[in-house]
Structure formats: structure tokens, C-alpha cells
Design an enzyme around this catalytic site. Sequence first.
Site, PDB file in Angstrom:
ATOM      1  N   HIS A   1     -19.882  -1.553  -1.951  1.00  0.00           N
ATOM      2  CA  HIS A   1     -20.166  -0.238  -1.365  1.00  0.00           C
ATOM      3  C   HIS A   1     -21.544   0.307  -1.764  1.00  0.00           C
ATOM      4  CE1 HIS A   1     -16.273  -0.319   0.365  1.00  0.00           C
ATOM      5  NE2 HIS A   1     -15.582   0.077  -0.677  1.00  0.00           N
TER       6      HIS A   1
ATOM      7  N   HIS B   1     -13.534   5.837   3.569  1.00  0.00           N
ATOM      8  CA  HIS B   1     -12.582   5.102   2.731  1.00  0.00           C
ATOM      9  C   HIS B   1     -11.325   5.925   2.446  1.00  0.00           C
ATOM     10  CE1 HIS B   1     -11.091   2.391  -0.303  1.00  0.00           C
ATOM     11  NE2 HIS B   1     -12.175   1.637  -0.269  1.00  0.00           N
TER      12      HIS B   1
ATOM     13  N   GLU C   1     -10.562   0.584   6.713  1.00  0.00           N
ATOM     14  CA  GLU C   1     -11.998   0.871   6.693  1.00  0.00           C
ATOM     15  C   GLU C   1     -12.671   0.140   7.851  1.00  0.00           C
ATOM     16  OE1 GLU C   1     -13.087  -0.309   2.504  1.00  0.00           O
ATOM     17  OE2 GLU C   1     -10.928  -0.424   2.379  1.00  0.00           O
TER      18      GLU C   1
HETATM   19  C1  GLA Z   1     -12.791  -1.196  -2.619  1.00  0.00           C
HETATM   20  C2  GLA Z   1     -12.679  -1.780  -1.213  1.00  0.00           C
HETATM   21  C3  GLA Z   1     -11.238  -2.062  -0.904  1.00  0.00           C
HETATM   22  C4  GLA Z   1     -10.626  -2.891  -2.014  1.00  0.00           C
HETATM   23  C5  GLA Z   1     -10.782  -2.233  -3.329  1.00  0.00           C
HETATM   24  C6  GLA Z   1     -10.207  -3.118  -4.401  1.00  0.00           C
HETATM   25  O1  GLA Z   1     -12.218   0.070  -2.646  1.00  0.00           O
HETATM   26  O2  GLA Z   1     -13.175  -0.909  -0.249  1.00  0.00           O
HETATM   27  O3  GLA Z   1     -11.149  -2.747   0.309  1.00  0.00           O
HETATM   28  O4  GLA Z   1     -11.256  -4.148  -2.033  1.00  0.00           O
HETATM   29  O5  GLA Z   1     -12.156  -1.997  -3.575  1.00  0.00           O
HETATM   30  O6  GLA Z   1     -10.196  -2.445  -5.620  1.00  0.00           O
END
Ligand code: GLA
Length: 339
Positions: free
Chosen positions: A103, A174, A305
Site C-alpha cells: 500500500h 480498504h 478492494e
Molecule cells: C493488507 C491487504 C489485504 C491483506 C492484508 C493482510 O491489508 O490490503 O488484502 O493482504 O494486508 O494482512
Amino acid sequence: MKKNFGILPDGTQATLYTITGGGLTATVTDFGAHLVSLFVPDRNGNVDDVVLGYDDANGYLTGNGAYLGATVGRNANRVKGASFMLGDTRIRMSANEGENNLHSGPDGFHLRMWNLVRRGPHFITLNLVSPQGDQGFPGKADIYVTYSLEKDGVLRIRYDGICDRDTVMNMTNHSYFNLAGHHRGEAAMKQELILPGRFFNPDDAENIPTGELRSVDGTPMDFRQPKPIGRDIDCDYDPLHLQAGYDHNWEVFCSPCAILRDPGSGREMAVSTDCPGIQFYAGNFLNETGKGGISYGFREGIALETQFYPDSVHHSEWPQPFVKAGEHYHSETAYKFSW
Ligand code: GLA
């Protein structure tokens, strides 16, 4: 309506804005442009908040990093080795999950103060200026997110952006949904999901796509017919072992690209997007203390997402998240509720 949402450690005041429309009420904060709550009626007219969140802005800073309701950018999901080529230039990002980038790094857009641009009873637009070199990306990017509540139970999130150099734009939200209500303290495993996607991305042990696009046919990943999320989640199937449950990207094959239903309350949410992929994460690592002191534990919220495929910067055969200097980036996702 607006109210104080807490003072951040640097003295900045965060604000919580309320919008209503289409039978829904939502709250959004300028801190990280988070979706904080979303109130939806059930079949008997009882209203519950169906997204996970925190009580105030500081909750988003001190939480365990689950990205509850977060606006994620410039690039959602993972980048293998936290580095990739953009044209002839090697881009180096922060490695914030082992060797990889998640991210866009520790300085995510969800931890910035956004500026209020415009708001009305049914919508709010927030802006962030992401400077040249931000998170390792080229160019100064001017980014907007608009939340609107529209007739027939639609929450729409629009992203717009423009950058003065070639860069990456792959924004997502998210939010974790629990259509029984965020406060129920129960796993969302009885809720039913439809994902029309015919293919998903198997990942390696670090949650990075292997490059394969695998057919869901005959696997626990097949959600083309409605299925309780919990039915196959613990099946003996390698991609489920590696990610401790569902945490994968599906192709977006048609509209809606996901439908989540809670038989108990009668609530349904249909997701439509212009993005090529949708990551379905079943909250396998959730462990947060949220609104009203409620604990959000194992699989008590479902994230859907919408995005480019994870690590698509390394896979030119997949849709690409690059935008040219001066090109207008636009993406939107609609979450349509019925009850
Ligand atoms: C992030 C990702 C999710 C998942 C979590 C795992 O939040 O966006 O898809 O992979 O990490 O902890």
C-alpha cells in the site's frame, strides 16, 4: 453535518463529516480520507453500521495497521522487492512488509491530512497534494476522492488525479464490511459472496502473485454461485494455506464484480467498478479495537478492494497502473445496498 474527530499529535484538528442519501448515512474524516461508518437499514428497518472503524482520528494512527476504511494510494496492494521500472527509471519504494512494499509504504495516504474541497448533504470531496518523490514515485500529483450517497442505496467512491510526470495511480478503499453490523462480534463467515471472476492470482508465501492466472473452476476459489464465505475457507488448498484463508485478487469479469449478502439481516451489497481486479481479503489477521471499544477479531470483516492486479508493475501482460504526465486519472467503485 461535521464534528471534531480529535487532535493529532502534531496539533492538527481532524474533522468527521456526515453525508446522507439513498437511505444510507456515512461518515468520512479528512484524516486519511477514511470511511468511518456506513449506516444501512436491515429488512425490518433497523439501522446498523456495516463498516469497521475507530472512534477518532488517533485510533487510525495507533491501530494495528489493518487499514480500516482507508483511502490507499498512490499504489494499492503489494510491489515485489519494493522496486520496479517506470520507463527507463528504476523506482524505489520503502520495504514495509519484509522486502516488499504494501500500500505504498509507511507514509500511506491514509495517514495524511486531506483538504476539504467541497461538500453537500449527499457528497464530500477531499484533496491531497502528493509531492514529487512521494513514496518514491515521480511527479507532483494532485489527487481527489469523492464519496457520494446516491439514490437506491448507492455509495460511490470516485478517484481523480493528475500528475506532472509519468507515474503510477492505483487508488482503492480498504473498508471492511460486516453486513450484520460492525459491532456484532461475529465472524462474517455465514455471509454469502458471489465473485463472477473466472480467474484469480495465486500468490507466493509473501502474498505476491506468482504470475499465474488460475481458473477458479473446481477450486475453493469458485464463488461464481453464491456461497457462504466460511464454507471452503479452510479447505486443503495451497493458496488458502499460504494466505491463511482468502486474500487474493480476482479478475473483474462483469458488473457487479462482487455481491455480499447477509441472510440474517437481509442486507446485500453489490460492488461495481471500472478497475480490472478485486482483492477479497477475509480478515484472516484482524485484531483491532474499534468504534465503541468493540473488538474486531478473526474474520469479522470482509475487505473487497477494487484495484489493478497486485504487483502489476512487474507484469506487463496485465492491465497497467501507469499514467502519463498531464493525463487525467479517474476510477470509481459503486457499492449498492439493498435490504
Ligand atoms: C493488507 C491487504 C489485504 C491483506 C492484508 C493482510 O491489508 O490490503 O488484502 O493482504 O494486508 O494482512
